[in-house]
Write a protein that holds these residues in place. Sequence first.
Motif, PDB file in Angstrom:
ATOM      1  N   LYS A  79       0.913  -0.940  -0.256  1.00 18.52           N
ATOM      2  CA  LYS A  79      -0.440   0.046   0.063  1.00 18.52           C
ATOM      3  C   LYS A  79       1.327   0.691   0.401  1.00 18.52           C
ATOM      4  CE  LYS A  79      -0.642  -0.023   4.474  1.00 18.52           C
ATOM      5  NZ  LYS A  79      -2.195  -0.339   6.455  1.00 18.52           N
ATOM      6  N   VAL A  80       0.614   2.383  -0.985  1.00 21.41           N
ATOM      7  CA  VAL A  80       1.759   3.590  -0.842  1.00 21.41           C
ATOM      8  C   VAL A  80       0.390   4.760   0.116  1.00 21.41           C
ATOM      9  CG1 VAL A  80       0.241   4.354  -3.243  1.00 21.41           C
ATOM     10  CG2 VAL A  80       2.570   4.581  -2.698  1.00 21.41           C
ATOM     11  N   PRO A  81       1.731   4.874   0.192  1.00 21.25           N
ATOM     12  CA  PRO A  81       0.667   6.458   1.793  1.00 21.25           C
ATOM     13  C   PRO A  81       0.397   7.766   0.671  1.00 21.25           C
ATOM     14  CG  PRO A  81       2.884   6.877   1.729  1.00 21.25           C
ATOM     15  CD  PRO A  81       2.385   5.202   0.889  1.00 21.25           C
ATOM     16  N   LEU A  82      -0.672   7.989   0.734  1.00 19.30           N
ATOM     17  CA  LEU A  82      -1.094   9.563  -0.387  1.00 19.30           C
ATOM     18  C   LEU A  82      -1.359  10.604   0.599  1.00 19.30           C
ATOM     19  CD1 LEU A  82      -4.388   7.615  -1.416  1.00 19.30           C
ATOM     20  CD2 LEU A  82      -2.608   7.568  -2.944  1.00 19.30           C
ATOM     21  N   ALA A  83      -0.686  11.675  -0.286  1.00 23.01           N
ATOM     22  CA  ALA A  83       0.834  12.896   0.597  1.00 23.01           C
ATOM     23  C   ALA A  83      -0.932  13.916   1.230  1.00 23.01           C
ATOM     24  CB  ALA A  83       1.263  13.426   0.235  1.00 23.01           C
ATOM     25  N   THR A  84      -0.792  14.487   1.786  1.00 21.03           N
ATOM     26  CA  THR A  84      -1.571  15.566   2.566  1.00 21.03           C
ATOM     27  C   THR A  84      -0.951  17.035   2.354  1.00 21.03           C
ATOM     28  OG1 THR A  84      -0.756  16.605   4.753  1.00 21.03           O
ATOM     29  CG2 THR A  84      -2.389  14.709   5.373  1.00 21.03           C
ATOM     30  N   GLN A  85      -1.378  17.483   1.465  1.00 24.38           N
ATOM     31  CA  GLN A  85      -1.295  19.270   2.061  1.00 24.38           C
ATOM     32  C   GLN A  85      -0.468  19.520   2.434  1.00 24.38           C
ATOM     33  OE1 GLN A  85      -4.220  21.710   0.612  1.00 24.38           O
ATOM     34  NE2 GLN A  85      -3.581  23.713   0.134  1.00 24.38           N
ATOM     35  N   GLU A  86      -0.382  19.579   4.450  1.00 17.19           N
ATOM     36  CA  GLU A  86       0.991  19.771   4.888  1.00 17.19           C
ATOM     37  C   GLU A  86       2.211  18.890   4.359  1.00 17.19           C
ATOM     38  OE1 GLU A  86      -2.700  19.092   5.424  1.00 17.19           O
ATOM     39  OE2 GLU A  86      -3.190  20.928   5.775  1.00 17.19           O
ATOM     40  N   ALA A 146      15.478  18.834 -15.022  1.00 18.85           N
ATOM     41  CA  ALA A 146      15.112  19.230 -14.273  1.00 18.85           C
ATOM     42  C   ALA A 146      16.556  19.611 -13.228  1.00 18.85           C
ATOM     43  CB  ALA A 146      13.788  18.836 -12.908  1.00 18.85           C
ATOM     44  N   LEU A 147      16.916  18.676 -12.608  1.00 23.14           N
ATOM     45  CA  LEU A 147      18.517  18.522 -11.593  1.00 23.14           C
ATOM     46  C   LEU A 147      19.118  19.034 -12.666  1.00 23.14           C
ATOM     47  CD1 LEU A 147      17.498  15.373 -10.491  1.00 23.14           C
ATOM     48  CD2 LEU A 147      16.665  17.648  -8.850  1.00 23.14           C
ATOM     49  N   ALA A 148      19.532  19.131 -13.869  1.00 15.46           N
ATOM     50  CA  ALA A 148      21.140  18.848 -14.313  1.00 15.46           C
ATOM     51  C   ALA A 148      21.096  20.672 -14.093  1.00 15.46           C
ATOM     52  CB  ALA A 148      20.934  18.255 -16.154  1.00 15.46           C
ATOM     53  N   CYS A 149      19.611  21.784 -14.831  1.00 15.33           N
ATOM     54  CA  CYS A 149      19.758  22.679 -14.787  1.00 15.33           C
ATOM     55  C   CYS A 149      19.740  23.487 -12.707  1.00 15.33           C
ATOM     56  CB  CYS A 149      18.398  23.400 -15.251  1.00 15.33           C
ATOM     57  SG  CYS A 149      18.100  22.760 -17.274  1.00 15.33           S
ATOM     58  N   GLY A 150      20.202  22.524 -11.959  1.00 16.98           N
ATOM     59  CA  GLY A 150      20.123  23.345 -11.268  1.00 16.98           C
ATOM     60  C   GLY A 150      18.590  23.645 -10.021  1.00 16.98           C
ATOM     61  N   ASN A 151      17.766  22.715 -11.032  1.00 15.30           N
ATOM     62  CA  ASN A 151      16.430  23.081 -10.068  1.00 15.30           C
ATOM     63  C   ASN A 151      16.260  22.245  -9.034  1.00 15.30           C
ATOM     64  OD1 ASN A 151      14.892  25.261 -11.575  1.00 15.30           O
ATOM     65  ND2 ASN A 151      15.207  23.331 -13.395  1.00 15.30           N
ATOM     66  N   ALA A 152      15.335  22.115  -7.715  1.00 15.39           N
ATOM     67  CA  ALA A 152      15.394  21.139  -7.086  1.00 15.39           C
ATOM     68  C   ALA A 152      13.812  20.065  -7.505  1.00 15.39           C
ATOM     69  CB  ALA A 152      14.176  21.448  -5.297  1.00 15.39           C
ATOM     70  N   MET A 153      13.146  18.630  -7.637  1.00 20.01           N
ATOM     71  CA  MET A 153      12.240  18.740  -7.626  1.00 20.01           C
ATOM     72  C   MET A 153      11.587  17.558  -6.780  1.00 20.01           C
ATOM     73  SD  MET A 153      12.048  15.974 -11.211  1.00 20.01           S
ATOM     74  CE  MET A 153      10.858  17.494 -12.228  1.00 20.01           C
ATOM     75  N   ILE A 154      10.218  18.162  -6.883  1.00 16.66           N
ATOM     76  CA  ILE A 154       9.151  17.513  -6.733  1.00 16.66           C
ATOM     77  C   ILE A 154       8.517  15.991  -7.522  1.00 16.66           C
ATOM     78  CG2 ILE A 154       6.600  17.480  -5.101  1.00 16.66           C
ATOM     79  CD1 ILE A 154       8.939  18.431  -3.449  1.00 16.66           C
ATOM     80  N   LEU A 155       8.643  14.911  -7.068  1.00 15.71           N
ATOM     81  CA  LEU A 155       8.162  13.608  -8.111  1.00 15.71           C
ATOM     82  C   LEU A 155       6.696  13.500  -7.544  1.00 15.71           C
ATOM     83  CD1 LEU A 155       9.231  12.599 -10.866  1.00 15.71           C
ATOM     84  CD2 LEU A 155      10.230  10.066  -9.002  1.00 15.71           C
ATOM     85  N   LYS A 156       5.428  13.804  -7.990  1.00 15.70           N
ATOM     86  CA  LYS A 156       4.550  12.113  -7.778  1.00 15.70           C
ATOM     87  C   LYS A 156       4.715  11.501  -8.280  1.00 15.70           C
ATOM     88  CE  LYS A 156       0.933  12.784  -7.993  1.00 15.70           C
ATOM     89  NZ  LYS A 156       0.037  10.683  -8.373  1.00 15.70           N
ATOM     90  N   PRO A 157       4.948  10.681  -8.902  1.00 13.80           N
ATOM     91  CA  PRO A 157       4.448   9.184  -9.449  1.00 13.80           C
ATOM     92  C   PRO A 157       2.935   8.892  -9.522  1.00 13.80           C
ATOM     93  CG  PRO A 157       5.479   8.510  -8.045  1.00 13.80           C
ATOM     94  CD  PRO A 157       6.259   9.721  -7.279  1.00 13.80           C
ATOM     95  N   ASP A 189      -3.355  18.521  -6.352  1.00 11.62           N
ATOM     96  CA  ASP A 189      -3.971  20.378  -6.299  1.00 11.62           C
ATOM     97  C   ASP A 189      -2.849  20.815  -5.491  1.00 11.62           C
ATOM     98  OD1 ASP A 189      -6.089  19.125  -7.526  1.00 11.62           O
ATOM     99  OD2 ASP A 189      -7.505  18.995  -6.469  1.00 11.62           O
ATOM    100  N   ALA A 190      -2.254  20.430  -4.602  1.00  8.46           N
ATOM    101  CA  ALA A 190      -1.684  21.285  -3.176  1.00  8.46           C
ATOM    102  C   ALA A 190      -0.163  20.977  -4.579  1.00  8.46           C
ATOM    103  CB  ALA A 190      -0.996  20.040  -2.713  1.00  8.46           C
ATOM    104  N   ILE A 191       0.133  20.178  -5.318  1.00  9.05           N
ATOM    105  CA  ILE A 191       1.538  21.101  -6.049  1.00  9.05           C
ATOM    106  C   ILE A 191       1.104  22.158  -7.239  1.00  9.05           C
ATOM    107  CG2 ILE A 191       2.391  20.310  -8.660  1.00  9.05           C
ATOM    108  CD1 ILE A 191       2.948  17.818  -7.156  1.00  9.05           C
ATOM    109  N   LEU A 192      -0.451  21.919  -8.234  1.00  8.27           N
ATOM    110  CA  LEU A 192      -0.748  22.796  -8.185  1.00  8.27           C
ATOM    111  C   LEU A 192      -0.861  24.197  -7.559  1.00  8.27           C
ATOM    112  CD1 LEU A 192      -3.163  20.799 -10.814  1.00  8.27           C
ATOM    113  CD2 LEU A 192      -0.858  21.395 -11.798  1.00  8.27           C
ATOM    114  N   ASP A 193      -0.810  24.361  -6.312  1.00  7.30           N
ATOM    115  CA  ASP A 193      -1.364  25.855  -5.377  1.00  7.30           C
ATOM    116  C   ASP A 193      -0.373  26.055  -4.853  1.00  7.30           C
ATOM    117  OD1 ASP A 193      -3.945  24.957  -6.837  1.00  7.30           O
ATOM    118  OD2 ASP A 193      -5.045  24.391  -4.811  1.00  7.30           O
ATOM    119  N   ASN A 194       0.316  25.524  -5.048  1.00  4.60           N
ATOM    120  CA  ASN A 194       1.312  25.915  -4.111  1.00  4.60           C
ATOM    121  C   ASN A 194       2.518  26.634  -4.791  1.00  4.60           C
ATOM    122  OD1 ASN A 194       4.797  25.447  -3.094  1.00  4.60           O
ATOM    123  ND2 ASN A 194       4.022  24.177  -2.464  1.00  4.60           N
TER     124      ASN A 194
END
Length: 499
Positions: A34-41, A163-174, A210-215
């Motif tokens: 089972k995989v956890p589903l994250a909250t907005q927090e 994304a990383l090669a360019c110097g960004n940090a990434m949030i990956l939501k698979p 949605d939390a990603i889109l509104d962050n």
Amino acid sequence: MQELTHYIDGKHVKGTSGRFADVYNPATGEVQAKVPLATQEELAKAVDSAAKAQEGWANTNPQRRARVLMEFVRLVNRDMEKLAEALSREHGKTIPDAKGDVQRGLEVVEFCIGAPHLLKGEYTASASRGIDIYSMRQPLGVVAGITPFNFPAMIPMWKMGPALACGNAMILKPSERDPSVPLMLAELMTEAGLPDGVLQVINGDKDSVDAILDNETIQAVGFVGSTPIAQYIYARGCENGKRVQCFGGAKNHMIIMPDADLDQAADALVGAGFGAAGERCMAISVAVPVGDETADRLMEKLVPRVEKLKVGPYTAGEDVDYGPVVTAAAKENIARLVQTGIDQGAKLLVDGRDFKLQGYEDGFFVGPHLFDHATTDMDIYKTEIFGPVLTTVRAQDYEEALAMATDHEYGNGVAIFTRDGDAARDFADRVNVGMVGINFPIPVPLAYHTFGGWKKSGFGDLNQHGPDAFKFYTKTKTVTARWPSGIKDGGDFNIPVME
Ligand code: NAD
């Protein structure tokens, strides 16, 4: 029951929402984790620490960043067998196909090792007397990748590499259906030397998207998945001022001209139509033979090939052509669409509806289906089925075949099989589709070109990987510099123009 995690600040972190999704073994139909589903927090906390980590990563010189990717490539190759097994166990595709999934992702990371070259800016010396102008590419900050189930290694790497090669940090939501490989890839990034927090894997569903889109900290979103979700994410992300690229569904046609080598075309159709159980955005799902005689000859060659396809679990190794589909719901949806094809009058030449595999009765296997005499108003033609179903629509001439691919609402990939150079050239020039194959059924461009569909298969201005990815994951800053020796006395109240 295995409980999967998120991957935050270089560690596996248990979910706290109390919400989980089931992860199946599609070959047996069992829930294996089972995989956890994250909250907005949870998402917001991961983004905050990513933002802190990003500052140091952006200030690391591009060559050192590239060295982390170089080591990552070595580690992924070291763990290829383990990754492929985990991928097949959750997705269902065969082991050789799972290795291809990893490999095509890795090729993009290899391309990104050239980031120092790709990130070089532009310079104009003496744009005017004593004035130099230069442009530089700077990272965006924290960016997000939202990825689909069907390539759980390749597409996350298409996102994280550039994304990383360019110097960004990434949030990956698979995808919540097969999240283990993305978690393993994040672990390997840590082992390769990526600083903690620069790549965070947040598992979840619509809530975390949605939390990603509104962050407000997240600057850009790269999405791959189905078209309705692509459109939703594109609209909401853009509305929130983010840079967004979304790649959606597909209905890829293969045009077979009367002069084509029909054995070659039939082989290409079975591979591209049924490989990975048809769960590829570049799968060929529509065959368009030109002329009834071509169609009849093609069907003669195609039917025995489709009937002979070997369907089975990944554990059978090389002895299987394709595995199960990803979920019971996907299987039901395919059965429903096949039924509409029959009801609406298409001819089912190969009927996979009663397919059963001894010992795997609860697995999500779907037998191969081949339709002939479908028409463009039928659901099996209009809808993306995403299963082992090949639909044949006969065209009376080349123009009709070209119009079909051009007028379809999707525009991801298309292929033409012919020996006629003029026809191939005309087709490539006129067809309204993003990626074209000439005697080549799945024209997925290599890492140093870009990948992207047209019409309802892609939303946004830039493609994935290749040079476009470096544009998407950076912003351009342009500096105009004049040193004291070139500065004249007094203010200038008119807009400066070139002398
Ligand atoms: P999907 O759209 O169901 O899911 C993709 C991602 O969106 C997942 O991470 C999922 O968690 C998230 N998501 C799902 N429902 C959501 C919702 N209501 N709101 C917000 N987020 C949501 O796609 P899938 O079934 O995982 O993947 C198959 C689809 O992806 C097919 O349509 C296929 O053609 C497409 N695809 C396209 C490309 C391409 O490059 N064009 C590549 C691979 C797959």
